[in-house]
Write an enzyme that holds these catalytic residues in place. Structure first.
Site, short mmCIF file in Angstrom:
data_model
loop_
_atom_site.label_atom_id
_atom_site.label_comp_id
_atom_site.label_asym_id
_atom_site.label_seq_id
_atom_site.Cartn_x
_atom_site.Cartn_y
_atom_site.Cartn_z
CG ASN A 7 -1.88 1.10 1.27
OD1 ASN A 7 -1.86 1.98 0.40
ND2 ASN A 7 -2.75 1.11 2.27
NE ARG A 91 -6.42 0.93 -0.05
CZ ARG A 91 -6.88 1.15 1.14
NH1 ARG A 91 -6.08 1.11 2.17
NH2 ARG A 91 -8.14 1.41 1.33
CG HIS A 180 -13.55 3.32 3.07
ND1 HIS A 180 -14.42 4.12 3.77
CD2 HIS A 180 -12.30 3.71 3.43
CE1 HIS A 180 -13.74 4.97 4.51
NE2 HIS A 180 -12.44 4.73 4.32
NE ARG A 241 -11.47 12.38 3.46
CZ ARG A 241 -11.23 11.07 3.58
NH1 ARG A 241 -12.19 10.24 3.95
NH2 ARG A 241 -10.05 10.60 3.29
CD GLU A 385 -9.12 -1.25 3.93
OE1 GLU A 385 -9.28 -0.47 3.00
OE2 GLU A 385 -8.87 -0.89 5.09
#
Ligand code: AMP
Length: 397
Positions: A7, A91, A180, A241, A385
């Site tokens: 990643n 990823r 996601h 956010r 993940e």
């Protein structure tokens, strides 16, 4: 078969080496400050002390070379040679509208990742650097791209199109992509498996609640809606956010504060969310819960606003799918925040959905938390993940 999962961020690179025979993590680690003075690699092997290498990493290529060095290190390594690594899974943030699922990387795939730099300006260039570094350091190995946007590709046009003039979709592919995706794909599939949901009864709502938060609705593991949009800014109130807001707010603040749209987007991504609502106190839910308990009204407002949006989104998806067979909580908050889970689900008691307070005390491990008579089964299901990426890599190698 051993799969290396990568990643790559702009100045960091996370990795895990997973043995797919039993899906165990052999080693994992993090390269920090790539391209910046003071770079360091922290390599972790279960049951051993951390192995730290402080060495210059001017590029992602040097970072990958150090990772391989750590993996084969006589004292801290877990393989005797790089040849034992069979494939590499990456990823990748954005696959645009081109890739609806993971794919083995070749020149065409790299071209698309490059063409999506505009859509994922912070992540896609770094993801591509990670891929090219692995290709150079381990020639001949199969590299697989797992896109965070792929899960959202099964949405129908009425769910992914913005109601703005068609030309912007035609020219720039402005649409809702959802993010996601790797987590939603993993958790929805694992919920179906763990709950043994039979075919035809696989309507799952996944609440990925963490610093970034999103909710998806899927049927049989295929997304029908997801709360993030063109970028991860849309949807829920998050750590920093804002989530959804009237776009006119952007114009108003830019005009009155004499700042650019770029500045405003930085504010909406980095200085908003529960951090802003709590008066700058924290984006961390543990701090906010504690402050709210001690009577801090702003922290309470932040938590209430977060919950309100989560409830509205779950309620919307119950309508979209004409009900649900399972709701799964994941992410740092979803897996650990017992009170938040209970207070969210309280809003659905009218529909016969009930949480067992004892079962709901679980933290960070998979468990059904609903009562036997609940009309929808509710689960805590930790996301993974890296394992999702490794499984996709194994499937395609
Ligand atoms: P993530 O981005 O998935 O790592 O999630 C980070 C968020 O999870 C932060 O807001 C943390 O405060 C929250 N979190 C982690 N552990 C707990 C916990 N035990 N109780 C409440 N929130 C937690």
């Amino acid at each position: 078969m051993k799969v290396l999962v990568i990643n790559a961020g702009s100045s960091s690179l996370k990795y895990q080496l997973i043995d797919m025979d039993d899906e165990s993590v052999k080693a994992k680690g993090l390269c920090e400050r790539i391209g910046i003075a003071g770079s360091k690699l922290t390599h972790k092997v279960p049951g051993k002390d951390d192995f730290v290498i402080e060495e210059d990493m001017p590029t992602h290529q040097t970072a990958i070379e150090l990772v391989l060095k750590a993996l084969v290190d006589p004292d801290h390594g877990v393989v005797s040679s790089v040849d034992e690594i069979d494939a590499v899974g990456h990823r990748v943030l954005h696959g645009g509208s081109v890739y609806t699922e993971s794919i083995k990387i070749d020149d065409d795939v790299k071209k698309v990742i490059r063409e999506c730099f505009d859509l994922g300006p912070l992540h896609n260039p770094a993801n591509l650097m990670g891929i090219e570094a692995c290709e150079a350091a381990m020639p001949g190995k199969s590299n697989v791209a797992v896109f965070d946007t792929a899960f959202g590709m099964s949405l129908e046009p009425y769910a992914y199109r913005y109601a703005i003039p068609e030309e912007y979709y035609e020219k720039y592919k402005i649409r809702r992509y959802g993010f996601h995706g790797t987590s939603h794909m993993f958790v929805s599939a694992e919920t179906i498996r763990y709950a043994e949901l039979p075919e035809g009864h696989q309507r799952v709502i996944v609440c990925h609640l963490g610093n970034g938060s999103s909710i998806s609705a899927s049927i049989g593991g295929k997304a029908v809606d997801t709360s993030m949009g063109l970028t991860p800014l849309e949807g829920l109130v998050m750590g920093t956010r804002s989530g959804d807001l009237d776009p006119a707010v952007v114009q108003f603040i830019c005009d009155h504060e004499n700042i650019s749209v770029d500045d405003m987007l930085t504010i909406l991504n980095k200085k908003s969310g529960v951090l802003a609502l709590s008066g700058g106190l924290s984006s961390d839910f543990r701090d906010l819960s504690q402050a709210a308990e001690e009577g801090n009204e702003k922290a309470k407002l932040a938590l209430d606003a977060f919950r309100h949006k989560v409830v509205k989104t779950i309620g919307g998806y119950l309508g979209v799918m004409n009900g649900a067979d399972a709701i799964a909580f994941t992410g740092g908050i979803g897996e650990n925040d017992v009170e938040m889970r209970a207070s969210i689900m309280k809003h659905f008691e009218f529909a016969g959905i009930h949480i067992d307070p004892e079962k709901n005390k679980v933290r960070g491990k998979r468990q059904e938390i609903s009562t036997p008579d609940s009309t929808v089964r509710v689960f805590v299901l930790p996301t993974n993940e890296e394992l999702a990426i490794a499984r996709e890599t194994l499937r395609l190698s």
